[in-house]
Design an enzyme around this catalytic site. Structure first.
Site: not given
Ligand code: BGC
Length: 578
Positions: A292, A516
């Site tokens: 992003d 998410d």
């Molecule tokens: C989070 C991370 C995480 C990743 C995978 C992201 O949305 O911010 O901390 O490791 O997702 O689950």
């Protein structure tokens, strides 16, 4: 404009966000304010044996009544004709001198010229330009000969030929035992628990492992075991930029907007040191670079109606572009590493107004902090997002009663209706911008399946363009700007190599079942905030056309195991799970 802006938005897919820089996005190399001159060298068209290029020179020094720009080629490029400058070449050294009609170049003034050249093999952009003997694109300038070797001898040159074209071709992909155990513990989860997923290095502590979990070395050691005598890809997500996730809150990170040095020294350097261990040289290490971040600089900074103060900061301080450049340079120096830069998804970057600027900022980052295009294996799109891979019931060129689907509320003047067409076109745009023609694209299909009972069996009614699109679209989101734990979503295509032209692989880069974002504020020490796009009661904002968020309730912090989401994804998988 306002119409497209509203939708575009930002659908930031996800997770992250980082920011970038305010650098002139067109510089061929990272120019700084203090450079005596800046040169923008762009390959415009390229074919097997030749290319055309456009060069713009900006003079930041004293006014000139004549000028001469010099560069040297690393390959066998030969200029065959030029326009708006007198161009001569001796060996690899090229000189472009003014014509009588563009001889004067005031302070701050620019002049442009172009040429056609022949070449074979690779067509690298020249590393150094001098204007009347002064080096351009460099802080303070200098008087080096453009044929001098690179200034930092500690940086090993990247040899692109040491890599295969598509690392996924003919290779197995690493199964993360920790994710696999979570998946297998879910009812029905053993149907997918042997699938490969990305390992997220989302904070400094993740390098050694958080709370007794596996760190980078533990994953690489396990990858060696899984590899056996064949080829194996192991997938990481490099995700800890300063000021991370500037347009959303769910994945804000641990480093503040100015902590670029910590990012370099405490995050990237140690990761690079481990990945460079000769013991791991037989693995194909794929890195997704900073989800992003660069797209956020395009849509959510620079005074757009979706700008956020944090993205403006990151654009101004340039720490997204510098951080990405640094990561590419350090990790790209390792010959078995393949870097894929995150490029958002079609429902964010698909509009013309975002498409080319995003390619440019990616190119800028790929030339920042010592990085070059040889440090880049490609891009990844749709990371952690829900955009359908292929909308079979309509395409961008479909019309209903003389009206284009682009006029529907759902498509909202976008140039793309799905991820596959977007990824293929964006890959080509990158090549046009200056990347190698062999780069590839990855598509994250971890949550874009849209099967289940709501999946349309055929096109919608032709009563109106909205009815047609809404009745036929697989993507059942309330709005394409929704991005958090979407209700109704399913697992998409299973991970696979070379599924379509230009696409290196479908991957599950964001592991299914990992949240998410949290549906309510939850205290944590990871810097993560509460983004209401993850709250099912939220009625939205400009980023999703003021629609409901469509998020599942009771979600934990981003990255934490979210059983209900995992079950939802399995239930609505497409192709369905057997
Ligand atoms: C989070 C991370 C995480 C990743 C995978 C992201 O949305 O911010 O901390 O490791 O997702 O689950």
């Amino acid at each position: 404009m306002s119409r497209t802006r509203t939708a575009l938005l930002a659908s930031m897919a996800l997770v992250a966000g980082a920011s970038g820089t305010a650098l002139a996005v067109h510089s061929a190399t990272a120019a700084t304010a203090a450079a005596a001159c800046t040169v923008d060298y762009k390959v415009q068209n390229q074919w097997n044996t030749g290319f055309t290029a456009a060069v713009t020179v900006t003079n930041n020094g004293a006014a000139k009544s004549s000028w001469s720009l010099k560069w040297a080629y690393a390959g066998n490029q030969k200029v065959t004709s030029g326009w708006n400058a007198k161009i001569s070449q001796s060996g690899t050294a090229v000189t472009a001198a003014n014509e009588s009609y563009n001889a004067t170049l005031g302070t701050g003034g620019s002049v442009s010229f172009g040429f056609q050249a022949s070449y074979s093999g690779t067509n690298a952009v020249p590393a150094t330009f001098t204007l009347d003997g002064v080096t351009c694109n460099v802080d303070g300038g200098g008087t080096t000969d453009p044929t001098d070797p690179p200034t930092d001898p500690t940086d090993p040159p990247t040899d692109p030929s040491g890599r295969v074209d598509n690392p996924y071709a003919g290779a197995k992909v690493y199964v993360n035992p920790e994710w696999s155990a979570h998946a297998a513990a879910e009812p029905g989860g053993s149907r997918i628990s042997n699938q490969p997923t990305g390992v997220w290095l989302d904070r400094i502590a993740a390098i050694n492992g958080v709370n007794g979990g596996m760190g980078l070395r533990a994953h690489l050691d396990e990858a060696l075991k899984q590899k056996g005598s064949g080829e194996l890809v192991v997938q990481f997500v490099i995700y800890d930029l300063p000021g991370r996730d500037c347009a959303a809150l769910a994945s804000n990170g641990e480093l503040g907007p100015t902590e670029l040095d910590r990012y370099k020294e405490e995050f990237i350097d140690p990761i690079a040191a481990i990945m460079a261990d000769p013991k791991y040289a037989g693995l194909r290490i794929v890195n997704t670079i900073e989800v992003d971040s660069l797209p956020n600089l395009v849509t959510n900074a620079g005074g757009t109606n979706t700008s956020t103060p944090r993205c403006e900061t990151m654009k101004q301080n340039q720490n997204y572009v510098k951080g990405v450049g640094y990561a590419l340079n350090k990790l790209g120096a390792i010959s078995n590493v393949y870097n894929y830069i995150d490029a958002g998804h079609h429902g964010w970057i698909g509009w013309d107004s975002n498409f080319t600027p995003t390619a440019k900022v990616i190119y800028e980052a790929a030339n920042a902090e010592g990085a070059t295009v040889d440090d880049v294996a490609g891009v990844i799109v749709n990371t952690a997002n829900y955009s359908a891979l292929k909308e079979n019931n309509f395409s961008i060129s479909s019309t209903v009663n003389g009206q284009s689907v682009r006029q529907s509320k759902w498509v909202d003047w976008n140039q793309y209706v799905d991820e596959l067409s977007f990824a293929q076109a964006f890959r080509q745009e990158l090549v046009k911008t200056g990347f190698r023609s062999g780069i590839g694209a990855l598509i994250d299909t971890s949550r874009n399946g849209w099967g289940g009972s709501a999946r349309p069996a055929g096109p919608g009614p032709t009563t109106s363009v909205d009815a047609y699109v809404d009745g036929g679209r697989y993507d059942r989101r309330i709005h394409p700007g929704n991005w958090c734990n979407q209700s109704g979503a399913g697992l998409g295509e299973r991970p696979q190599a070379s599924p379509a032209s230009g696409i290196d692989a479908y991957v599950w880069m964001k592991p299914p079942g990992e949240s998410d974002g949290a549906s309510k504020a939850i205290d944590n020490d990871e810097g993560k905030g509460f983004d209401r796009m993850c709250d099912p009661t939220y009625t939205g904002n400009v980023l999703n056309g003021n629609n409901m968020s469509g998020a599942l309730p009771n979600a934990p912090l981003s990255g934490k195991w979210f059983s209900a989401q995992f079950q939802e994804l399995m239930k609505n998988a497409y192709p369905p799970l057997s």
